[in-house]
Write an enzyme that holds these catalytic residues in place. Sequence first.
Site, PDB file in Angstrom:
ATOM      1  N   LYS A 170       8.641  -2.458  12.192  1.00  0.00           N
ATOM      2  CA  LYS A 170       7.691  -1.908  13.151  1.00  0.00           C
ATOM      3  C   LYS A 170       6.265  -2.182  12.686  1.00  0.00           C
ATOM      4  O   LYS A 170       5.809  -1.611  11.695  1.00  0.00           O
ATOM      5  CB  LYS A 170       7.903  -0.397  13.322  1.00  0.00           C
ATOM      6  CG  LYS A 170       7.064   0.211  14.450  1.00  0.00           C
ATOM      7  CD  LYS A 170       7.235   1.719  14.546  1.00  0.00           C
ATOM      8  CE  LYS A 170       6.343   2.471  13.598  1.00  0.00           C
ATOM      9  NZ  LYS A 170       4.891   2.301  13.899  1.00  0.00           N
ATOM     10  N   GLY A 221       0.670   2.612   4.384  1.00  0.00           N
ATOM     11  CA  GLY A 221      -0.280   3.248   5.287  1.00  0.00           C
ATOM     12  C   GLY A 221      -1.008   4.378   4.590  1.00  0.00           C
ATOM     13  O   GLY A 221      -1.128   4.404   3.359  1.00  0.00           O
ATOM     14  N   SER A 222      -1.474   5.320   5.371  1.00  0.00           N
ATOM     15  CA  SER A 222      -2.282   6.408   4.828  1.00  0.00           C
ATOM     16  C   SER A 222      -1.426   7.415   4.066  1.00  0.00           C
ATOM     17  O   SER A 222      -0.222   7.557   4.313  1.00  0.00           O
ATOM     18  CB  SER A 222      -3.019   7.123   5.962  1.00  0.00           C
ATOM     19  OG  SER A 222      -2.104   7.868   6.752  1.00  0.00           O
ATOM     20  N   THR A 223      -2.069   8.134   3.163  1.00  0.00           N
ATOM     21  CA  THR A 223      -1.367   9.164   2.393  1.00  0.00           C
ATOM     22  C   THR A 223      -0.845  10.269   3.305  1.00  0.00           C
ATOM     23  O   THR A 223       0.274  10.762   3.122  1.00  0.00           O
ATOM     24  CB  THR A 223      -2.299   9.738   1.317  1.00  0.00           C
ATOM     25  OG1 THR A 223      -2.599   8.692   0.371  1.00  0.00           O
ATOM     26  CG2 THR A 223      -1.661  10.898   0.582  1.00  0.00           C
ATOM     27  N   GLY A 226       2.151   8.990   4.987  1.00  0.00           N
ATOM     28  CA  GLY A 226       3.196   8.830   3.978  1.00  0.00           C
ATOM     29  C   GLY A 226       3.892  10.137   3.662  1.00  0.00           C
ATOM     30  O   GLY A 226       5.109  10.182   3.458  1.00  0.00           O
ATOM     31  N   GLU A 243       3.573   2.964  -0.107  1.00  0.00           N
ATOM     32  CA  GLU A 243       2.347   2.387  -0.668  1.00  0.00           C
ATOM     33  C   GLU A 243       1.210   2.939   0.165  1.00  0.00           C
ATOM     34  O   GLU A 243       1.051   2.585   1.328  1.00  0.00           O
ATOM     35  CB  GLU A 243       2.409   0.857  -0.629  1.00  0.00           C
ATOM     36  CG  GLU A 243       1.378   0.207  -1.530  1.00  0.00           C
ATOM     37  CD  GLU A 243       0.072  -0.064  -0.806  1.00  0.00           C
ATOM     38  OE1 GLU A 243      -0.864   0.761  -0.959  1.00  0.00           O
ATOM     39  OE2 GLU A 243      -0.016  -1.057  -0.079  1.00  0.00           O
ATOM     40  N   CYS A 277      -6.288  -1.517   0.812  1.00  0.00           N
ATOM     41  CA  CYS A 277      -5.866  -0.316   0.085  1.00  0.00           C
ATOM     42  C   CYS A 277      -6.374  -0.343  -1.347  1.00  0.00           C
ATOM     43  O   CYS A 277      -6.710   0.705  -1.909  1.00  0.00           O
ATOM     44  CB  CYS A 277      -4.343  -0.169   0.133  1.00  0.00           C
ATOM     45  SG  CYS A 277      -3.440  -1.591  -0.502  1.00  0.00           S
ATOM     46  N   GLU A 373     -11.356   8.320   0.738  1.00  0.00           N
ATOM     47  CA  GLU A 373     -11.142   6.876   0.903  1.00  0.00           C
ATOM     48  C   GLU A 373     -11.827   6.434   2.192  1.00  0.00           C
ATOM     49  O   GLU A 373     -11.392   6.794   3.282  1.00  0.00           O
ATOM     50  CB  GLU A 373      -9.647   6.555   0.971  1.00  0.00           C
ATOM     51  CG  GLU A 373      -9.388   5.074   1.146  1.00  0.00           C
ATOM     52  CD  GLU A 373      -7.926   4.726   1.362  1.00  0.00           C
ATOM     53  OE1 GLU A 373      -7.534   3.601   1.011  1.00  0.00           O
ATOM     54  OE2 GLU A 373      -7.183   5.571   1.896  1.00  0.00           O
TER      55      GLU A 373
END
Length: 469
Positions: A170, A221-223, A226, A243, A277, A373
Amino acid sequence: MAEQAYKLLIGGNLVDGDSTMDVINPATEAVFTQAPRASEAQLNDAVAAAKAAFPAWAATPIDERRKVITAIADAVEANYEDFARLLTQEQGKPLQDATGEVLGTVAFMRYFAGLDMPVKVLDDSEGRRVEAHRKPLGVIGAIVPWNFPMILMAFKLPPALLAGNTVVLKPAPTTPLTTLKLAGLMKDIVPAGVVNVITDANDLGAPLTAHPDIRKVSFTGSTSTGAKVMAGAANLLKRITLELGGNDAGIVLDDVNPKETAPQLFQSAFQNSGQVCIAMKRLYVHESIYDEMCAELAKLAEDAIIGDGLEQGTQLGPLQNKMQYDKVKDLIEDARKDGQIIAGGTTPDQKGYFIRPTIVRDISDGTRLVDEEQFGPVLPVIKYSDPEDAVARANASPYGLGGSVWSKDTDRAYALADKMDAGTIWVNKHAELDPMIPFGGSKMSGVGTELGADGLEEFTQLKIINMAR
């Protein structure tokens, strides 16, 4: 509208989505084509197709699986110019950078195709023989972000396939086209159901993650997202590789020549308009060279050519989407009260999600721009006097993806690098990735490892066979 009709790949068939969605060129803010949008029913069909294809693919000899991966790489390479142009249109990055990403994707695929998973003999003594085997897991859900849609896909798809898994892939909703173009090529290369490609409008990640027939989720992707993936996978204890976000610190020691080093630092922070990232997102510079380094970085920022990635000479493209554009603009406005903007800080009077590369000096830890970030073309430059203190401040972040130390004395730099808490620390460079080098974060920057033999093993089940003699 683009000429190509983009299709989902489900069970070996190219099919329309149950609906469609617009794809916006971030350099113009204009819709330039439409992509299919899969429904949850189509997601379920894709998972079912992957589950049905798994036994035969897992039983396929590894040499045959290698040939399939190599054939995918060949197909991408044969069409690299088309892929690169499409990538620039949907993602925004300059065409030269897009070309590098596409050819990097080919290289990563070829690397994984060359790996092996031999049986390891752990003991072969008079009383027993113990072997360690690596077996496939089943259906992999692979979720790819919008900043590097192709090469981050190549972190996941080739090792998953080599290990004998089947895949539901995806891409991000704002950058689906290169993955859909790849789906069109894979239809005639990969056995039906082994790779399935679906697209969504940010609504299928949760059902994909929680699907009972998905054995592992590999997510970049983003924390915050995640954490949702981790929660969605928890009920069935499925494997995950995450990641996630980073707030990479660069530490520049007092023996560095600012004029020589500033271009490398600038590239480390502003590649892909900072949407990386592992971009350098905060820079700690020793007080003895602070003013000169800030001046050199500001000059590079002022001289940078931003524009449509398809235009020759463009060095930095737009932010990829309006949500990210608005977030970065907000951080810049917030930084005005905390530091001094010495370059950039402006948005050109033109269509597109453009922000001039921005350097902020006289700013400190505890401010939003330093602690969060930014994922955009803004770099805070922070003064320090004691290198040990700089390391402590770098480590104080909840993130730990990467970091770097810069010095003419590599022994001195190495000693500091060893004290930094992150998955990868570079010395006199930053953000170098190589398919053979394992990559992963510490703390809130992720779980698990990608790339290298370690990354391949993450797509396998360790199976021990212990025989008495």
